[in-house]
Design a protein around this motif. Structure first.
Motif, short mmCIF file in Angstrom:
data_model
loop_
_atom_site.label_atom_id
_atom_site.label_comp_id
_atom_site.label_asym_id
_atom_site.label_seq_id
_atom_site.Cartn_x
_atom_site.Cartn_y
_atom_site.Cartn_z
N VAL A 326 26.91 72.67 63.49
CA VAL A 326 27.93 73.50 64.11
C VAL A 326 29.11 73.58 63.14
CG1 VAL A 326 27.26 72.89 66.46
CG2 VAL A 326 29.02 71.55 65.30
N ASN A 327 29.92 74.61 63.31
CA ASN A 327 31.06 74.80 62.42
C ASN A 327 31.95 73.56 62.40
OD1 ASN A 327 30.30 77.35 61.64
ND2 ASN A 327 31.50 78.37 63.23
N ASP A 328 32.43 73.22 61.21
CA ASP A 328 33.36 72.12 60.97
C ASP A 328 32.73 70.74 61.12
OD1 ASP A 328 35.46 73.96 60.56
OD2 ASP A 328 35.93 74.00 62.69
N GLN A 329 31.41 70.67 61.36
CA GLN A 329 30.78 69.36 61.48
C GLN A 329 29.59 69.19 60.55
OE1 GLN A 329 30.25 67.81 65.50
NE2 GLN A 329 31.87 69.12 66.29
N ARG A 330 29.21 70.24 59.84
CA ARG A 330 28.11 70.10 58.89
C ARG A 330 28.58 69.28 57.69
NH1 ARG A 330 28.35 75.69 60.10
NH2 ARG A 330 26.76 76.29 61.64
N THR A 331 27.72 68.39 57.22
CA THR A 331 28.08 67.55 56.07
C THR A 331 28.18 68.41 54.81
OG1 THR A 331 26.95 65.65 57.05
CG2 THR A 331 27.36 65.58 54.68
N PRO A 332 29.31 68.33 54.11
CA PRO A 332 29.45 69.14 52.88
C PRO A 332 28.69 68.53 51.72
CG PRO A 332 31.41 67.82 53.22
CD PRO A 332 30.52 67.58 54.42
N GLU A 333 28.54 69.32 50.67
CA GLU A 333 27.87 68.89 49.44
C GLU A 333 28.91 68.73 48.35
OE1 GLU A 333 24.52 71.53 48.46
OE2 GLU A 333 24.80 72.36 50.46
N PHE A 334 28.91 67.56 47.72
CA PHE A 334 29.80 67.33 46.59
C PHE A 334 29.42 66.02 45.92
CE2 PHE A 334 31.68 65.25 50.22
CZ PHE A 334 32.32 64.12 49.74
N SER A 335 30.03 65.76 44.78
CA SER A 335 29.85 64.49 44.08
C SER A 335 31.18 63.80 43.94
CB SER A 335 29.24 64.72 42.69
OG SER A 335 27.92 65.22 42.78
N ASP A 336 31.16 62.47 43.93
CA ASP A 336 32.40 61.70 43.81
C ASP A 336 32.02 60.32 43.26
OD1 ASP A 336 35.15 60.67 44.39
OD2 ASP A 336 35.27 62.55 45.51
N VAL A 337 32.94 59.38 43.38
CA VAL A 337 32.68 58.02 42.90
C VAL A 337 32.99 57.04 44.03
CG1 VAL A 337 33.32 56.23 41.24
CG2 VAL A 337 33.19 58.62 40.51
N MET A 338 32.00 56.24 44.42
CA MET A 338 32.20 55.21 45.43
C MET A 338 32.84 54.00 44.77
SD MET A 338 29.29 53.47 47.90
CE MET A 338 28.92 55.03 48.71
N ASP A 339 34.03 53.61 45.29
CA ASP A 339 34.74 52.53 44.61
C ASP A 339 35.08 51.33 45.50
OD1 ASP A 339 36.76 53.57 46.16
OD2 ASP A 339 37.97 54.29 44.48
N HIS A 340 34.86 51.44 46.83
CA HIS A 340 35.11 50.27 47.67
C HIS A 340 34.41 50.42 49.02
CE1 HIS A 340 38.33 52.88 49.32
NE2 HIS A 340 38.32 52.10 50.40
N MET A 341 34.33 49.29 49.71
CA MET A 341 33.83 49.28 51.09
C MET A 341 34.89 48.61 51.95
SD MET A 341 30.91 46.26 51.09
CE MET A 341 30.07 46.85 49.62
N VAL A 342 34.84 48.88 53.24
CA VAL A 342 35.75 48.24 54.20
C VAL A 342 34.89 47.55 55.25
CG1 VAL A 342 37.59 48.54 55.88
CG2 VAL A 342 37.54 49.96 53.81
N ILE A 343 35.02 46.24 55.34
CA ILE A 343 34.29 45.44 56.32
C ILE A 343 35.19 45.29 57.55
CG2 ILE A 343 33.13 43.25 56.75
CD1 ILE A 343 32.77 43.01 53.68
N ASN A 344 34.61 45.43 58.73
CA ASN A 344 35.36 45.46 59.99
C ASN A 344 36.40 46.59 59.96
OD1 ASN A 344 34.09 43.13 61.19
ND2 ASN A 344 35.35 41.85 59.84
N PRO A 345 35.96 47.82 59.77
CA PRO A 345 36.92 48.90 59.64
C PRO A 345 37.52 49.33 60.98
CG PRO A 345 34.71 49.79 59.65
CD PRO A 345 34.57 48.28 59.67
N SER A 346 38.73 49.85 60.90
CA SER A 346 39.29 50.60 62.02
C SER A 346 38.83 52.04 61.88
CB SER A 346 40.83 50.55 62.00
OG SER A 346 41.28 49.23 62.14
N TRP A 347 38.72 52.71 63.02
CA TRP A 347 38.40 54.14 62.97
C TRP A 347 39.67 54.93 63.23
CZ3 TRP A 347 36.26 57.64 67.30
CH2 TRP A 347 35.94 58.91 66.77
N HIS A 348 40.14 55.60 62.22
CA HIS A 348 41.28 56.50 62.36
C HIS A 348 40.70 57.87 62.71
CE1 HIS A 348 44.11 53.54 60.70
NE2 HIS A 348 43.08 53.18 59.93
N VAL A 349 40.82 58.23 63.98
CA VAL A 349 40.14 59.42 64.48
C VAL A 349 40.69 60.66 63.76
CG1 VAL A 349 39.55 60.76 66.52
CG2 VAL A 349 39.89 58.28 66.70
N PRO A 350 39.83 61.48 63.16
CA PRO A 350 40.33 62.69 62.50
C PRO A 350 41.12 63.57 63.45
CG PRO A 350 38.04 62.27 61.90
CD PRO A 350 38.38 61.30 62.99
N ARG A 351 42.12 64.23 62.92
CA ARG A 351 43.00 65.06 63.73
C ARG A 351 42.22 66.09 64.54
NH1 ARG A 351 48.12 65.46 66.04
NH2 ARG A 351 48.59 67.65 66.39
#
Length: 535
Positions: A326-351
């Motif tokens: 559905v619009n605005d929820q399809r996973t986009p395609e791109f490349s980047d660099v993974m540089d960290h992980m967060v264990i026990n993360p908080s979820w900051h709900v997207p606006r």
């Protein structure tokens, strides 16, 4: 020495001499060459890179001299092979180029033909190196940055090349995947020329033990596709069941050996349609470029898997869930660099989720989704009892929502970060049942992992001798903890409906977002040809 009478020289083949200039020129010849130079300057004036290239060489011919015969031959050979790469061959038709020079009757005309050849070369080089189309203009969710070569660099590279043919062949992607796709394209074209895969299977569901015409059609289709040895058996026997299972595995289907409706639909896909997927995959491979990182994360949206690749080998893989169609929820395609992980993360709900999904519910019931904290612009938690939600709209709502760390957190107990403008990351999830589905399009765009802890161990193994213990200690603390990767690694989020394994075996997937169909339409509009579709 003298100026060759160009009007007597016709370019009859790849090694033909179009323009031969040697030794000092007499006065009349110098005047004639001035006309050639002027024509080149005029023809190149609307392209800064081409104009600079010829200006730097004092407008000497690059293609149209006797000395350029090898370069000219290599260019014509490359043009003649363009369609094999799934390129719009009409853009750089060798016969059209030959005709352009043959029709040139004056030095001015040859000067214009000289620049025309340069334009065709640059068009070909750009297309085969990094793609025919601009993907964002076709599919907005393709965010990939395309590494287009500079025209001046291409011209300088060819000018310096000892072997022009080697230089031109080196413009195509050098990945093993591209080479395997190229071979599969040729194999499919040969199969189509021989009549395809035979009649469609006329049934909705076929099961082991059944007999009849539909079973025979299924058997024949499996034989034609290479999944079954030739046989005259008329029943859905064990051999046919194993063939169907192999087909299912190659097409991302549940390998139960039953030719259900979904499996039969995939079996009945015409080879011409698979060829379209190959053509699109080759174009996508050109977009991705050659520098992917020896060790990298690869997520194929259509395949619903995330993998760690090391030196071309899959060293870890897990199932994934991707964005809803559905619009605005399809996973986009791109490349980047993974540089960290967060264990026990908080979820900051997207606006967007906050105001579209949660605000209306809190307006109806202020205590709805009470596990989410209301946070003001200064990061302070605000009591819901102090807020009249009915006073706000999606535009004016001044609060954010946050879910603290917990096993029930929407992000699970770990997330993997590659900071990007699209707010996409990989993460755990408490909704484990979704990983059993065949088609896994359920998220808001981020990528959920079926085995996130094992994924974390695989990443941490590069920086600790005890990745499980290291991870478990931080998980047990219950505190949100950032862990930097000492060796950040590239991540490529791709979308391939046709992909090969390292042994060259083809894998096909459904076009879950319809992106490949849109890209093929754009390629076809650009002039990429495919055989007419048969049933």
């Amino acid at each position: 020495m003298r100026l060759v009478d160009l009007r007597r020289v016709l370019m009859a083949g790849a090694a033909s001499v179009v323009l031969g200039l040697t030794g000092p020129l007499p006065a009349q010849a110098s005047m004639d060459m001035a006309a050639f130079r002027q024509a080149v300057a005029e023809a190149a004036s609307d392209d800064a890179a081409i104009a600079e290239f010829y200006r730097a060489r004092d407008y000497a011919p690059f293609w149209t001299s006797a000395e350029a015969a090898d370069r000219r031959a290599a260019l014509l050979t490359a043009f003649s092979q363009a369609s094999a790469h799934g390129l719009p061959a009409g853009r750089y038709d060798p016969h059209a180029l030959i005709a352009t020079f043959s029709d040139a009757r004056t030095l001015r005309a040859i000067g214009r033909a000289e620049v025309a050849a340069t334009r065709m070369f640059l068009s070909y080089a750009r297309d085969i190196h990094s793609g025919v189309i601009e993907p964002r203009r076709v599919v907005a969710d393709i965010k990939r940055q395309i590494d287009r070569p500079e025209p001046g660099d291409l011209l300088a590279g060819l000018a310096a090349a000892d072997n022009p043919g080697v230089f031109l062949r080196g413009l195509a992607p050098r990945s093993p995947e591209y080479a395997r796709l190229l071979r599969e394209k040729m194999r499919l074209e040969q199969r189509i020329a021989e009549g395809g895969w035979g009649p469609r299977v006329p049934a909705g569901t076929l099961r082991p033990g059944q007999t009849g015409e539909a079973v025979v059609a299924l058997r024949n289709r499996m034989i034609s596709m290479g999944y079954l040895a030739r046989s005259a058996a008329a029943s859905y026997d064990v051999a046919l069941q194993k063939a169907v299972q192999a087909f299912q595995l190659d097409h991302g289907l549940e390998p139960d050996g039953i030719a259900g409706a979904g499996t039969v639909d995939e079996i009945n896909v015409a080879p011409e349609e698979r060829l379209k997927s190959i053509l699109v995959a080759m174009e996508r491979e050109r977009w991705l470029g050659n520098d992917r990182g020896d060790r990298h994360v690869l997520v194929n949206i259509t395949d619903f898997h995330a993998r760690i690749i090391d030196a071309g080998e899959v060293v870890f893989q897990t199932r994934s869930v991707v964005g809803k169609n559905v619009n605005d929820q399809r996973t986009p395609e791109f490349s980047d660099v993974m540089d960290h992980m967060v264990i026990n993360p908080s979820w900051h709900v997207p606006r967007s989720i906050t105001v579209k999904e949660y605000l209306p519910k809190m307006q109806a019931n202020p205590n709805a989704h009470g596990y989410l904290q209301l946070v003001d612009s200064r990061g302070r938690v605000v009591s819901r009892g102090a807020v009249d939600f009915s006073n706000y709209t999606a535009r004016t709502f001044p609060f954010a929502l946050k879910q603290p760390p917990s096993q029930a957190n929407a992000l699970g107990q770990v997330k993997f970060m590659f900071p990007n403008p699209y707010n996409i990351y990989l993460h755990d999830t408490p909704s484990k049942s979704l990983f059993a589905r065949e088609v896994r399009t359920f998220s808001h765009g981020c990528i959920r992992l079926g085995d996130p802890f094992d994924f974390a161990y695989a990443l941490l193994a590069a920086q600790t001798d005890d990745p499980k213990g290291f991870f478990a200690a931080r998980l047990a603390s219950g505190r949100e903890t950032r862990v930097d990767l000492e060796q950040p690694l590239p991540i490529h989020i791709i979308y391939r409906t046709a992909v090969t394994d390292p042994k060259g075996r083809m894998q096909y997937r459904r076009d879950v977002y319809g992106r490949d169909a849109a890209i093929f339409d754009a390629l076809q509009a650009a002039g990429v040809a495919v055989l007419p579709v048969r049933g």
